[in-house]
Enzyme design. Structure first.
Site, PDB file in Angstrom:
ATOM      1  N   HIS A 248       0.836  -1.185   0.000  1.00 30.59           N
ATOM      2  CA  HIS A 248       0.000   0.000   0.000  1.00 30.59           C
ATOM      3  C   HIS A 248       0.875   1.241   0.000  1.00 30.59           C
ATOM      4  O   HIS A 248       2.101   1.134   0.048  1.00 30.59           O
ATOM      5  CB  HIS A 248      -0.961  -0.031   1.200  1.00 30.59           C
ATOM      6  CG  HIS A 248      -2.112  -0.970   0.994  1.00 30.59           C
ATOM      7  ND1 HIS A 248      -3.106  -0.721   0.085  1.00 30.59           N
ATOM      8  CD2 HIS A 248      -2.396  -2.163   1.545  1.00 30.59           C
ATOM      9  CE1 HIS A 248      -3.968  -1.725   0.093  1.00 30.59           C
ATOM     10  NE2 HIS A 248      -3.562  -2.615   0.972  1.00 30.59           N
TER      11      HIS A 248
ATOM     12  N   ASP B 270       0.047   6.926  -3.476  1.00 27.86           N
ATOM     13  CA  ASP B 270      -1.243   6.614  -4.115  1.00 27.86           C
ATOM     14  C   ASP B 270      -1.639   7.677  -5.129  1.00 27.86           C
ATOM     15  O   ASP B 270      -2.032   7.385  -6.251  1.00 27.86           O
ATOM     16  CB  ASP B 270      -2.346   6.556  -3.052  1.00 27.86           C
ATOM     17  CG  ASP B 270      -2.499   5.166  -2.485  1.00 27.86           C
ATOM     18  OD1 ASP B 270      -3.363   4.970  -1.621  1.00 27.86           O
ATOM     19  OD2 ASP B 270      -1.740   4.266  -2.893  1.00 27.86           O
TER      20      ASP B 270
HETATM   21  C1  LIG Z   1      -3.821   3.149   1.288  1.00 27.36           C
HETATM   22  C2  LIG Z   1      -4.529   2.786   0.011  1.00 27.36           C
HETATM   23  C3  LIG Z   1      -5.706   1.875   0.322  1.00 27.36           C
HETATM   24  C4  LIG Z   1      -6.971   2.614  -0.064  1.00 27.36           C
HETATM   25  C5  LIG Z   1      -8.115   1.635  -0.088  1.00 27.36           C
HETATM   26  C6  LIG Z   1      -8.789   1.480   1.313  1.00 27.36           C
HETATM   27  C7  LIG Z   1      -9.796   2.617   1.406  1.00 27.36           C
HETATM   28  C8  LIG Z   1      -9.405   0.094   1.415  1.00 27.36           C
HETATM   29  C9  LIG Z   1      -8.334  -1.015   1.280  1.00 27.36           C
HETATM   30  C10 LIG Z   1      -8.836  -2.185   2.162  1.00 27.36           C
HETATM   31  C11 LIG Z   1     -10.247  -1.740   2.585  1.00 27.36           C
HETATM   32  C12 LIG Z   1     -10.808  -2.361   3.872  1.00 27.36           C
HETATM   33  C13 LIG Z   1     -10.825  -3.925   3.723  1.00 27.36           C
HETATM   34  O1  LIG Z   1     -11.382  -4.323   2.467  1.00 27.36           O
HETATM   35  C14 LIG Z   1     -11.566  -4.560   4.901  1.00 27.36           C
HETATM   36  C15 LIG Z   1     -12.954  -3.973   5.220  1.00 27.36           C
HETATM   37  C16 LIG Z   1     -13.943  -4.466   4.148  1.00 27.36           C
HETATM   38  C17 LIG Z   1     -15.385  -3.906   4.436  1.00 27.36           C
HETATM   39  O2  LIG Z   1     -16.287  -4.357   3.430  1.00 27.36           O
HETATM   40  C18 LIG Z   1     -15.307  -2.349   4.389  1.00 27.36           C
HETATM   41  C19 LIG Z   1     -14.341  -1.874   5.469  1.00 27.36           C
HETATM   42  C20 LIG Z   1     -12.915  -2.430   5.325  1.00 27.36           C
HETATM   43  C21 LIG Z   1     -12.162  -2.037   6.578  1.00 27.36           C
HETATM   44  C22 LIG Z   1     -12.267  -1.823   4.041  1.00 27.36           C
HETATM   45  C23 LIG Z   1     -12.199  -0.267   4.118  1.00 27.36           C
HETATM   46  C24 LIG Z   1     -11.490   0.359   2.931  1.00 27.36           C
HETATM   47  O3  LIG Z   1     -12.261   0.161   1.756  1.00 27.36           O
HETATM   48  C25 LIG Z   1     -10.094  -0.226   2.750  1.00 27.36           C
HETATM   49  C26 LIG Z   1      -9.205   0.171   3.909  1.00 27.36           C
HETATM   50  C27 LIG Z   1      -3.599   2.156  -0.985  1.00 27.36           C
HETATM   51  O4  LIG Z   1      -2.434   2.051  -0.810  1.00 27.36           O
HETATM   52  S1  LIG Z   1      -4.330   1.586  -2.448  1.00 27.36           S
HETATM   53  C28 LIG Z   1      -2.935   1.073  -3.442  1.00 27.36           C
HETATM   54  C29 LIG Z   1      -2.849  -0.419  -3.410  1.00 27.36           C
HETATM   55  N1  LIG Z   1      -1.838  -0.920  -4.331  1.00 27.36           N
HETATM   56  C30 LIG Z   1      -2.024  -0.920  -5.685  1.00 27.36           C
HETATM   57  O5  LIG Z   1      -3.033  -0.505  -6.195  1.00 27.36           O
HETATM   58  C31 LIG Z   1      -0.879  -1.488  -6.499  1.00 27.36           C
HETATM   59  C32 LIG Z   1      -1.370  -2.443  -7.610  1.00 27.36           C
HETATM   60  N2  LIG Z   1      -2.301  -3.408  -7.081  1.00 27.36           N
HETATM   61  C33 LIG Z   1      -1.868  -4.462  -6.328  1.00 27.36           C
HETATM   62  O6  LIG Z   1      -0.708  -4.629  -5.999  1.00 27.36           O
HETATM   63  C34 LIG Z   1      -2.965  -5.409  -5.858  1.00 27.36           C
HETATM   64  O7  LIG Z   1      -4.121  -5.178  -6.601  1.00 27.36           O
HETATM   65  C35 LIG Z   1      -3.300  -5.226  -4.358  1.00 27.36           C
HETATM   66  C36 LIG Z   1      -3.743  -3.797  -4.088  1.00 27.36           C
HETATM   67  C37 LIG Z   1      -2.104  -5.609  -3.500  1.00 27.36           C
HETATM   68  C38 LIG Z   1      -4.471  -6.146  -4.042  1.00 27.36           C
HETATM   69  O8  LIG Z   1      -4.064  -7.483  -4.325  1.00 27.36           O
HETATM   70  P1  LIG Z   1      -5.177  -8.575  -4.559  1.00 27.36           P
HETATM   71  O9  LIG Z   1      -4.540  -9.901  -4.349  1.00 27.36           O
HETATM   72  O10 LIG Z   1      -6.402  -8.242  -3.785  1.00 27.36           O
HETATM   73  O11 LIG Z   1      -5.595  -8.368  -6.104  1.00 27.36           O
HETATM   74  P2  LIG Z   1      -4.699  -8.593  -7.402  1.00 27.36           P
HETATM   75  O12 LIG Z   1      -3.550  -9.494  -7.126  1.00 27.36           O
HETATM   76  O13 LIG Z   1      -4.448  -7.261  -8.021  1.00 27.36           O
HETATM   77  O14 LIG Z   1      -5.695  -9.409  -8.390  1.00 27.36           O
HETATM   78  C39 LIG Z   1      -6.963  -8.903  -8.676  1.00 27.36           C
HETATM   79  C40 LIG Z   1      -7.834 -10.140  -8.757  1.00 27.36           C
HETATM   80  O15 LIG Z   1      -9.170  -9.727  -9.023  1.00 27.36           O
HETATM   81  C41 LIG Z   1      -9.613 -10.322 -10.207  1.00 27.36           C
HETATM   82  N3  LIG Z   1     -10.520  -9.417 -10.865  1.00 27.36           N
HETATM   83  C42 LIG Z   1     -10.336  -8.110 -11.125  1.00 27.36           C
HETATM   84  N4  LIG Z   1     -11.400  -7.613 -11.727  1.00 27.36           N
HETATM   85  C43 LIG Z   1     -12.286  -8.606 -11.864  1.00 27.36           C
HETATM   86  C44 LIG Z   1     -13.590  -8.738 -12.438  1.00 27.36           C
HETATM   87  N5  LIG Z   1     -14.198  -7.691 -12.987  1.00 27.36           N
HETATM   88  N6  LIG Z   1     -14.194  -9.954 -12.417  1.00 27.36           N
HETATM   89  C45 LIG Z   1     -13.575 -11.000 -11.855  1.00 27.36           C
HETATM   90  N7  LIG Z   1     -12.337 -10.966 -11.292  1.00 27.36           N
HETATM   91  C46 LIG Z   1     -11.727  -9.779 -11.312  1.00 27.36           C
HETATM   92  C47 LIG Z   1      -8.363 -10.594 -10.996  1.00 27.36           C
HETATM   93  O16 LIG Z   1      -8.583 -11.553 -11.989  1.00 27.36           O
HETATM   94  C48 LIG Z   1      -7.430 -11.051  -9.919  1.00 27.36           C
HETATM   95  O17 LIG Z   1      -7.760 -12.367  -9.600  1.00 27.36           O
HETATM   96  P3  LIG Z   1      -6.582 -13.405  -9.202  1.00 27.36           P
HETATM   97  O18 LIG Z   1      -6.111 -12.978  -7.858  1.00 27.36           O
HETATM   98  O19 LIG Z   1      -7.274 -14.746  -9.219  1.00 27.36           O
HETATM   99  O20 LIG Z   1      -5.521 -13.278 -10.262  1.00 27.36           O
END
Ligand SMILES: C[C@H](CCC[C@@H](C)[C@H]1CC[C@H]2[C@@H]3[C@H](O)C[C@@H]4C[C@H](O)CC[C@]4(C)[C@H]3C[C@H](O)[C@]12C)C(=O)SCCNC(=O)CCNC(=O)[C@H](O)C(C)(C)COP(=O)(O)OP(=O)(O)OC[C@H]1O[C@@H](n2cnc3c(N)ncnc32)[C@H](O)[C@@H]1OP(=O)(O)O
Length: 382
Positions: free
Chosen positions: A122, A152
């Site tokens: 993050h 970010d």
């Molecule tokens: C400081 C900021 C964070 C800001 C966001 C915060 C506001 C929120 C982050 C966590 C949230 C909390 C958490 O969710 C728990 C609670 C949940 C509750 O419902 C609400 C309250 C919560 C406390 C909630 C509150 C807030 O919303 C949060 C605190 C940042 O630093 S953001 C920057 C992050 N880094 C990046 O963006 C760099 C690039 N991305 C990555 O490195 C990764 O995406 C990351 C961020 C590490 C996530 O990794 P992850 O394993 O989850 O995903 P990926 O490896 O990227 O793979 C994506 C998978 O999703 C599939 N996919 C995508 N789109 C679709 C689709 N349309 N249909 C189907 N599938 C899809 C994709 O195929 C991937 O699948 P695989 O894993 O099988 O390959």
């Protein structure tokens, strides 16, 4: 607007990519956000001006739909870990083979290569790896990240938007798209280039928190006022510093020299005691209109009503009464006109977008029944 006619496909991400998409939408691009299906609440708080299509990319039909959207678009923004799009068959090779003009923006934390390329992270992690986090924080505290602003947003979403605009400009000459490898580590570091380059003039050669611009200097810091609010002081140049001293009602003859590092702690105490003697409003009466470089530290719910910001219209209110910053910078002839209506629901525009991109009614029905796409219509509250 400057980006009128530009079509962007934004794959739903956490914060940086949504900010990038919002910037493009604010300046006139058509931004279609691709959300996951079976998700009810959008986490994108930066969704103004966007449309939402809900696709299941784990289904081949969903992948085929995204390909068709990208064939007819100018930009795709993907916010996932390195390799995710390739696993889906949606990597640059596939998409740019079908659309050589496509600008493929990859917004990640660590970039598309390197030891950490596939690691989660993050903002604070990227900021730490940029070198900047080591410089942030008062000398008596651990390094701390200034919100999730620098990696970010400044080094991530905004830098990616810059890359997209640069690639659009280049494409206007070459006719070709390209891949943008937007690493937040590198973007944050790039934003911090001044910190690197100004070491040669001794700007940062003291420990963290003891330099001129990192909380060390008494004339570049914040001070509490008698009503518990704060004033920000940035009187760096001697001619402005003199006005600060005058405004504070202090006698320079009784003070140590401005640049006497060893006397900075004593000066800071003198300034603290002085600022604590009046309210923020009273200090504004003293310093407003001067070159003392002293301004009130305003909380979010006061900035839009401050006379300066109000006069410029620096903050806007949307249809739901929410205040937020207007887009920056202001272009004289083609300014941004941000959407002020409500944010889209997940999948709200799925059917209309599919039809616009050439799907017939029967195909749309089939995609809906297979679960490859989802459509959520806005139910007006009666
Ligand atoms: C400081 C900021 C964070 C800001 C966001 C915060 C506001 C929120 C982050 C966590 C949230 C909390 C958490 O969710 C728990 C609670 C949940 C509750 O419902 C609400 C309250 C919560 C406390 C909630 C509150 C807030 O919303 C949060 C605190 C940042 O630093 S953001 C920057 C992050 N880094 C990046 O963006 C760099 C690039 N991305 C990555 O490195 C990764 O995406 C990351 C961020 C590490 C996530 O990794 P992850 O394993 O989850 O995903 P990926 O490896 O990227 O793979 C994506 C998978 O999703 C599939 N996919 C995508 N789109 C679709 C689709 N349309 N249909 C189907 N599938 C899809 C994709 O195929 C991937 O699948 P695989 O894993 O099988 O390959």
């Amino acid at each position: 607007m400057a980006l009128a006619g530009v079509r962007v496909i934004e794959l739903a991400g956490l914060a940086p990519a949504p900010f990038c998409g919002m910037i493009l939408a604010d300046f006139g691009a058509r931004v279609i956000r691709v959300d996951r299906t079976k998700v009810t609440m959008a986490m994108d708080t930066l969704a103004r001006g966007k449309q939402s299509v809900a696709l299941n990319l784990k289904k081949p039909e969903g992948v085929a739909v995204l390909k068709r959207l990208c064939v007819q678009s100018d930009v795709v923004i993907e916010p996932f870990r390195k390799g995710v799009m390739e696993k889906l068959g949606l990597g640059p090779d596939e998409l740019q083979q079908e659309n050589a003009r496509l600008i493929y923006a990859r917004l990640t934390g660590f970039g598309q290569s390197g030891l950490y390329a596939t690691s989660a992270g993050h903002d604070i992690n990227y900021l730490a790896m940029s070198g900047l986090l080591s410089m942030l924080g008062r000398k008596t505290e651990e390094p701390y990240a200034p919100l999730n602003l620098v990696a970010d947003f400044a080094g991530g979403g905004l830098m990616c938007a810059l890359g997209i605009v640069l690639a659009l400009l280049e494409r206007s000459r070459s006719g070709k798209g390209q891949i943008i490898d937007a690493s937040m580590v590198e973007g944050a570091a790039y934003v911090g280039s001044f910190m690197w380059k100004s070491r040669s003039i001794g700007m940062w050669n003291r420990p963290r928190g003891e330099n001129m611009l990192d909380g060390g200097a008494p004339y570049y810091d914040t001070y509490q006022t008698s009503d518990g609010k704060h004033m920000a002081v940035g009187a760096l140049e001697p001619k402005f510093y003199d006005q600060l001293i005058q405004g504070l009602g202090l006698d320079p003859a009784n003070l140590p020299p401005q640049m006497s590092f060893s006397d900075w702690p004593e000066l800071k105490q003198i300034f603290s005691r002085t600022f604590a003697s009046r309210t923020q409003a009273e200090w504004c009466d003293v310093f407003d209109g001067t070159d003392a470089c002293v301004t009130p530290v305003l909380p979010l719910d006061e900035v839009h009503s401050h006379p300066h910001n109000r006069e410029r219209g620096s903050f806007q209110k949307d249809i739901q009464g929410e205040v937020s910053p207007r887009p920056a910078p202001v272009l004289s002839r083609t300014p941004a006109t941000p959407c002020l209506s409500r944010d889209p629901l997940i999948g709200e525009h799925t059917v209309s977008v599919l039809e616009e991109f050439g799907y017939g009614a029967a195909e749309v029905e089939q995609l809906l029944s297979s679960g490859a796409v989802e459509c959520n219509k806005f139910k007006a509250r009666l």
